[in-house]
Design a protein around this motif. Structure first.
Motif, PDB file in Angstrom:
ATOM      1  N   HIS A 209       0.843  -1.191   0.000  1.00 23.26           N
ATOM      2  CA  HIS A 209       0.000   0.000   0.000  1.00 23.26           C
ATOM      3  C   HIS A 209       0.882   1.246   0.000  1.00 23.26           C
ATOM      4  CE1 HIS A 209      -3.688  -2.276   0.664  1.00 23.26           C
ATOM      5  NE2 HIS A 209      -3.034  -2.974   1.564  1.00 23.26           N
TER       6      HIS A 209
ATOM      7  N   LYS B 223      -2.074   3.293   7.234  1.00 21.93           N
ATOM      8  CA  LYS B 223      -2.798   2.157   7.816  1.00 21.93           C
ATOM      9  C   LYS B 223      -4.255   2.519   8.083  1.00 21.93           C
ATOM     10  CE  LYS B 223       1.200  -0.006  10.070  1.00 21.93           C
ATOM     11  NZ  LYS B 223       1.837  -0.338  11.378  1.00 21.93           N
ATOM     12  N   LYS B 224      -4.473   3.752   8.551  1.00 23.89           N
ATOM     13  CA  LYS B 224      -5.839   4.196   8.851  1.00 23.89           C
ATOM     14  C   LYS B 224      -6.685   4.250   7.581  1.00 23.89           C
ATOM     15  CE  LYS B 224      -6.420   8.557   9.570  1.00 23.89           C
ATOM     16  NZ  LYS B 224      -6.407   9.904  10.195  1.00 23.89           N
TER      17      LYS B 224
ATOM     18  N   LYS C  49      -7.452   0.713   6.274  1.00 29.70           N
ATOM     19  CA  LYS C  49      -8.483   0.092   7.106  1.00 29.70           C
ATOM     20  C   LYS C  49      -9.856   0.664   6.780  1.00 29.70           C
ATOM     21  CE  LYS C  49      -9.635  -0.916  11.932  1.00 29.70           C
ATOM     22  NZ  LYS C  49      -9.214  -0.733  13.354  1.00 29.70           N
ATOM     23  N   HIS C  50      -9.915   1.987   6.595  1.00 36.65           N
ATOM     24  CA  HIS C  50     -11.180   2.635   6.245  1.00 36.65           C
ATOM     25  C   HIS C  50     -11.655   2.174   4.872  1.00 36.65           C
ATOM     26  CE1 HIS C  50     -14.203   5.867   6.303  1.00 36.65           C
ATOM     27  NE2 HIS C  50     -13.910   6.037   5.022  1.00 36.65           N
TER      28      HIS C  50
ATOM     29  N   GLU D 108     -11.026  -0.665   3.391  1.00 39.07           N
ATOM     30  CA  GLU D 108     -11.512  -2.039   3.490  1.00 39.07           C
ATOM     31  C   GLU D 108     -12.911  -2.079   4.098  1.00 39.07           C
ATOM     32  OE1 GLU D 108      -8.435  -3.837   5.771  1.00 39.07           O
ATOM     33  OE2 GLU D 108      -7.146  -4.232   4.023  1.00 39.07           O
ATOM     34  N   LYS D 109     -13.153  -1.184   5.046  1.00 40.44           N
ATOM     35  CA  LYS D 109     -14.457  -1.135   5.709  1.00 40.44           C
ATOM     36  C   LYS D 109     -15.552  -0.698   4.753  1.00 40.44           C
ATOM     37  CE  LYS D 109     -16.869   1.007   9.623  1.00 40.44           C
ATOM     38  NZ  LYS D 109     -16.732   1.949  10.773  1.00 40.44           N
TER      39      LYS D 109
END
Length: 280
Positions: free
Chosen positions: A14, A176-177, A180-181, A183-184
């Motif tokens: 990423h 990373k944040k 993660k967002h 993917e959500k």
């Protein structure tokens, strides 16, 4: 503008890029533009005309992101300093007028093994002029117009340490944040849509077979051409995994054969959204 981000995504890798652009000599463009790019897809935008930070990542805004005020502060700070930096470089390059561009590319990358890479590069009129060596805490000039800036910035040891901290800590945390967002909001895994196309060469002697897989998420995927039941390991070309505008991904695999070839060819696709390997 030099830094058009074309990212060939690797499995589990990423990236987060902040691209600042200062423009002189063309009133049709804003004097300053900031673009934020996650894994090759634009997720944020700011310019000196609107003076508004725009999130293009669904569900990420001032109310949901604790770092939002930091982004705004960074954008307005860069907007204030970029024209000054551009004017200095123009003078050192003996450019008094005309269309000129000053850019800054700041970002970080993280792979599946936890390996990190951070970078802070500056460019002028399409040429690299300055870059930061975070391991040695110093700036390096790639052009004579940046030597004075390099020497000045290298004397500010605290700022060099702050730059290193941003690349290795803050940028990685934000990356990373965002991942993660992403993917959500992607609601889990999305299977690829696969199609196969054949195109004859101009002399009709060869045939190019193309296997296209698109609309899948996450980006990790395996696409192979199969000949008579055996995987073709050589003589194939790939576009690499590329981002779509809707934040899904695509890939194309090519193979060239003789038009008279009577062998059986198929395309095999493996993706985490699929319960089994599919053959088309």
């Amino acid at each position: 503008i030099k830094w058009t981000i074309l990212i060939f995504l690797l499995p589990g890798k990423h990236s987060l890029h902040y691209i600042c652009t200062g423009i002189a000599g063309d009133p049709t463009f804003p004097e300053f533009i900031l673009v934020v790019v996650l894994d090759g897809t634009q997720i944020g935008y700011y310019d000196s005309n609107t003076k508004t930070t725009v999130s293009k990542l669904d569900g990420l805004n001032k109310q949901t992101d604790l770092d939002w005020d930091v982004y705004i502060s960074y954008a307005t700070q860069q907007q204030a300093t970029f024209p000054l930096k551009l004017n200095k470089i123009m003078k050192r390059a003996n450019h008094t007028a005309g269309f000129h561009i000053y850019q800054r590319l700041v970002g970080c990358e993280l792979d599946a093994n936890g390996n990190m890479r951070g970078f802070n590069q500056h460019g002028y009129d399409g040429e690299d002029i300055l870059s930061f060596d975070k391991d040695n805490l110093q700036w390096t000039a790639a052009s004579q117009v940046a030597v004075i800036t390099k020497d000045t910035w290298n004397m500010n040891h605290e700022d060099c340490r702050d730059t290193k901290y941003f690349l290795e800590e803050t940028c990685i945390r934000w990356l990373k944040k965002y991942v993660k967002h992403q993917e959500k909001i992607s609601k889990g895994k999305i299977p690829p849509q696969v199609s196969i196309h054949a195109r004859k060469s101009e002399n009709s002697e060869t045939l190019t077979l193309t296997c296209i897989a698109t609309g899948f998420y996450p980006c990790d995927i395996e696409v192979n051409w199969i000949k008579n039941g055996e995987t073709i390991l050589y003589d194939t070309l790939s576009s690499g995994v590329l981002p779509n505008e809707d934040r899904t991904f695509q890939i194309q695999k090519f193979i060239e054969i003789h038009a008279s070839d009577t062998n059986t060819y198929s395309c095999q696709v493996e993706h985490s959204s699929l319960n089994t390997t599919l053959t088309y």
